[in-house]
Design an enzyme around this catalytic site. Structure first.
Site, PDB file in Angstrom:
ATOM      1  N   ASN A 180     103.450  21.837  63.168  1.00 61.37           N
ATOM      2  CA  ASN A 180     102.437  22.753  63.695  1.00 61.37           C
ATOM      3  C   ASN A 180     103.148  24.062  64.007  1.00 61.37           C
ATOM      4  O   ASN A 180     103.886  24.157  64.984  1.00 61.37           O
ATOM      5  CB  ASN A 180     101.820  22.130  64.960  1.00 61.37           C
ATOM      6  CG  ASN A 180     100.886  23.090  65.673  1.00 61.37           C
ATOM      7  OD1 ASN A 180     100.513  24.137  65.135  1.00 61.37           O
ATOM      8  ND2 ASN A 180     100.503  22.747  66.894  1.00 61.37           N
ATOM      9  N   TRP A 181     102.922  25.040  63.148  1.00 62.82           N
ATOM     10  CA  TRP A 181     103.659  26.298  63.296  1.00 62.82           C
ATOM     11  C   TRP A 181     103.054  27.215  64.358  1.00 62.82           C
ATOM     12  O   TRP A 181     103.597  28.285  64.632  1.00 62.82           O
ATOM     13  CB  TRP A 181     103.736  27.007  61.930  1.00 62.82           C
ATOM     14  CG  TRP A 181     104.639  26.294  60.961  1.00 62.82           C
ATOM     15  CD1 TRP A 181     105.491  25.254  61.243  1.00 62.82           C
ATOM     16  CD2 TRP A 181     104.804  26.571  59.563  1.00 62.82           C
ATOM     17  NE1 TRP A 181     106.163  24.873  60.114  1.00 62.82           N
ATOM     18  CE2 TRP A 181     105.769  25.662  59.061  1.00 62.82           C
ATOM     19  CE3 TRP A 181     104.228  27.487  58.680  1.00 62.82           C
ATOM     20  CZ2 TRP A 181     106.167  25.655  57.725  1.00 62.82           C
ATOM     21  CZ3 TRP A 181     104.633  27.479  57.346  1.00 62.82           C
ATOM     22  CH2 TRP A 181     105.594  26.572  56.873  1.00 62.82           C
ATOM     23  N   LYS A 182     101.937  26.852  64.904  1.00 66.06           N
ATOM     24  CA  LYS A 182     101.296  27.631  65.978  1.00 66.06           C
ATOM     25  C   LYS A 182     101.187  29.112  65.579  1.00 66.06           C
ATOM     26  O   LYS A 182     101.051  29.407  64.398  1.00 66.06           O
ATOM     27  CB  LYS A 182     102.067  27.436  67.290  1.00 66.06           C
ATOM     28  CG  LYS A 182     102.245  25.943  67.615  1.00 66.06           C
ATOM     29  CD  LYS A 182     102.740  25.680  68.992  1.00 66.06           C
ATOM     30  CE  LYS A 182     102.870  24.177  69.198  1.00 66.06           C
ATOM     31  NZ  LYS A 182     103.246  23.802  70.548  1.00 66.06           N
TER      32      LYS A 182
ATOM     33  N   GLU B 241      96.977  23.297  73.631  1.00 64.85           N
ATOM     34  CA  GLU B 241      96.899  24.744  73.853  1.00 64.85           C
ATOM     35  C   GLU B 241      95.465  25.238  73.694  1.00 64.85           C
ATOM     36  O   GLU B 241      95.048  26.191  74.358  1.00 64.85           O
ATOM     37  CB  GLU B 241      97.878  25.467  72.909  1.00 64.85           C
ATOM     38  CG  GLU B 241      99.306  25.302  73.408  1.00 64.85           C
ATOM     39  CD  GLU B 241     100.351  25.140  72.324  1.00 64.85           C
ATOM     40  OE1 GLU B 241     100.113  25.555  71.184  1.00 64.85           O
ATOM     41  OE2 GLU B 241     101.431  24.593  72.640  1.00 64.85           O
TER      42      GLU B 241
ATOM     43  N   GLU C 291      99.895  13.624  72.691  1.00 60.48           N
ATOM     44  CA  GLU C 291     100.801  14.693  73.113  1.00 60.48           C
ATOM     45  C   GLU C 291     100.628  14.941  74.610  1.00 60.48           C
ATOM     46  O   GLU C 291      99.721  15.682  75.018  1.00 60.48           O
ATOM     47  CB  GLU C 291     100.484  15.981  72.357  1.00 60.48           C
ATOM     48  CG  GLU C 291     100.590  15.848  70.859  1.00 60.48           C
ATOM     49  CD  GLU C 291     100.822  17.198  70.197  1.00 60.48           C
ATOM     50  OE1 GLU C 291     101.864  17.372  69.579  1.00 60.48           O
ATOM     51  OE2 GLU C 291      99.956  18.081  70.333  1.00 60.48           O
TER      52      GLU C 291
ATOM     53  N   GLY D 287     106.527  21.702  74.225  1.00 57.74           N
ATOM     54  CA  GLY D 287     107.284  22.958  74.315  1.00 57.74           C
ATOM     55  C   GLY D 287     108.143  23.074  75.552  1.00 57.74           C
ATOM     56  O   GLY D 287     108.631  24.150  75.879  1.00 57.74           O
TER      57      GLY D 287
ATOM     58  N   SER E 189     108.003  18.027  72.265  1.00 59.41           N
ATOM     59  CA  SER E 189     109.457  18.213  72.300  1.00 59.41           C
ATOM     60  C   SER E 189     110.215  17.232  71.407  1.00 59.41           C
ATOM     61  O   SER E 189     111.320  16.808  71.740  1.00 59.41           O
ATOM     62  CB  SER E 189     109.970  18.140  73.746  1.00 59.41           C
ATOM     63  OG  SER E 189     109.413  19.193  74.497  1.00 59.41           O
TER      64      SER E 189
ATOM     65  N   GLY F 198     106.144  20.870  66.985  1.00 59.00           N
ATOM     66  CA  GLY F 198     105.946  22.313  67.111  1.00 59.00           C
ATOM     67  C   GLY F 198     107.257  23.050  66.891  1.00 59.00           C
ATOM     68  O   GLY F 198     107.662  23.323  65.766  1.00 59.00           O
TER      69      GLY F 198
HETATM   70  P1  PGA Z   1     106.582  21.008  70.570  1.00 65.15           P
HETATM   71  O1  PGA Z   1     105.025  21.135  70.242  1.00 65.15           O
HETATM   72  O2  PGA Z   1     107.180  20.101  69.512  1.00 65.15           O
HETATM   73  O3  PGA Z   1     107.108  22.408  70.504  1.00 65.15           O
HETATM   74  O4  PGA Z   1     106.688  20.403  71.934  1.00 65.15           O
HETATM   75  C1  PGA Z   1     104.299  20.016  69.827  1.00 65.15           C
HETATM   76  C2  PGA Z   1     102.872  20.399  69.579  1.00 65.15           C
HETATM   77  O5  PGA Z   1     102.364  21.300  70.253  1.00 65.15           O
HETATM   78  O6  PGA Z   1     102.198  19.837  68.702  1.00 65.15           O
END
Ligand code: PGA
Length: 245
Positions: free
Chosen positions: A9-11, A97, A164, A170, A205, A226
């Site tokens: 997930n590149w956000k 998010e 999650e 994050g 994470s 992420g």
């Molecule tokens: P992260 O994000 O790996 O940076 O914790 C995971 C996600 O939001 O899907």
């Protein structure tokens, strides 16, 4: 050999140009995978160029969100048909998010899920508790509330769940194998009563140092990643771990 999933997930990162370079850099590794389905969710503006670059690679592309309505006056939204036209085969819905930073309620998420699945579009539904909810002992109750989005839906093989925990996204704080095990076990049981089994991914994470252990947890079918998906080197390492363990 059981199928596994690794979704990046590149956000809101990477311009189209940088996204193409990253997708290109992981292709040599994805070509060698035996049992791992790879998915990437670039920003909407990068999807078309990434799709051209990865055509024929077996990598699936997804939207980071999708509207539940087919079309119309929904400013700022994107439809299943639009994603499909660009070559997407899935969408992430209910990411924490979206829920917590942009205030998408359980009802809004449910409308998106119904809309996507009723248009036969594969959906990764994200669920997970906040730290306050965990500390109050409400984790499983919250997961049930979020899973209620699936009630009355025949999702068949089009659904994937991503567990999650919000406090692990994050933050560098990964959930312990015991916590992951109890959440995934609960989700697997609830899915049996809803519309049948679906793959359940862990997210929060994930990195090359913790993924092996996470994949050993019962009912973990892969990971939604992420931060660690933004480096070709690290994501390639995660792919090899996912495919090899
Ligand atoms: P992260 O994000 O790996 O940076 O914790 C995971 C996600 O939001 O899907």
């Amino acid at each position: 050999m059981q199928k596994r999933y690794l979704i990046g997930n590149w956000k809101m990162n990477l311009t189209a140009k940088n996204a193409v370079a990253l997708a290109h850099a992981i292709m040599p590794v994805t070509a060698k995978l035996r049992r791992t389905q790879v998915g990437l969710a670039p920003s909407f503006t990068a999807i078309a160029t990434v799709a051209q670059r990865i055509a024929g690679s077996g990598i699936q592309l997804g939207g980071q969100n999708v509207c539940g309505e087919a079309k119309g006056a929904f400013t700022g939204e994107i439809s299943v048909e639009m994603l499909r036209e660009l070559g997407c085969s899935f969408a992430i819905i209910g990411h924490s998010e979206r829920r917590h930073t942009f205030g998408e309620s359980i009802e809004i998420v449910a409308r998106r899920v119904h809309g996507a699945l009723s248009q036969a579009f594969a959906t990764i539904l994200c669920v997970g508790e906040t730290l306050a909810e965990r500390d109050a002992g409400r984790t499983l109750e919250v997961l049930d509330q979020q899973l209620a989005a699936l009630e009355g839906l025949r999702y068949g093989s089009r659904l994937t769940i991503a567990y999650e925990p919000v406090w692990a996204i994050g933050t560098g704080r990964v959930a312990s194998p015991d916590l992951i095990a109890s959440a995934h076990q609960h989700l697997a049981q609830r899915l049996e009563h809803l519309g049948g089994p679906a793959p359940i991914l862990y997210g929060g994470s994930v990195n090359p140092g913790n993924l092996r252990e996470i994949l050993q947890v019962p009912h973990v079918d892969g990971a939604l990643v992420g931060g660690a998906s933004l480096s070709a080197e690290t994501f390639s390492e995660l792919l090899q771990i996912t495919d090899g363990e």
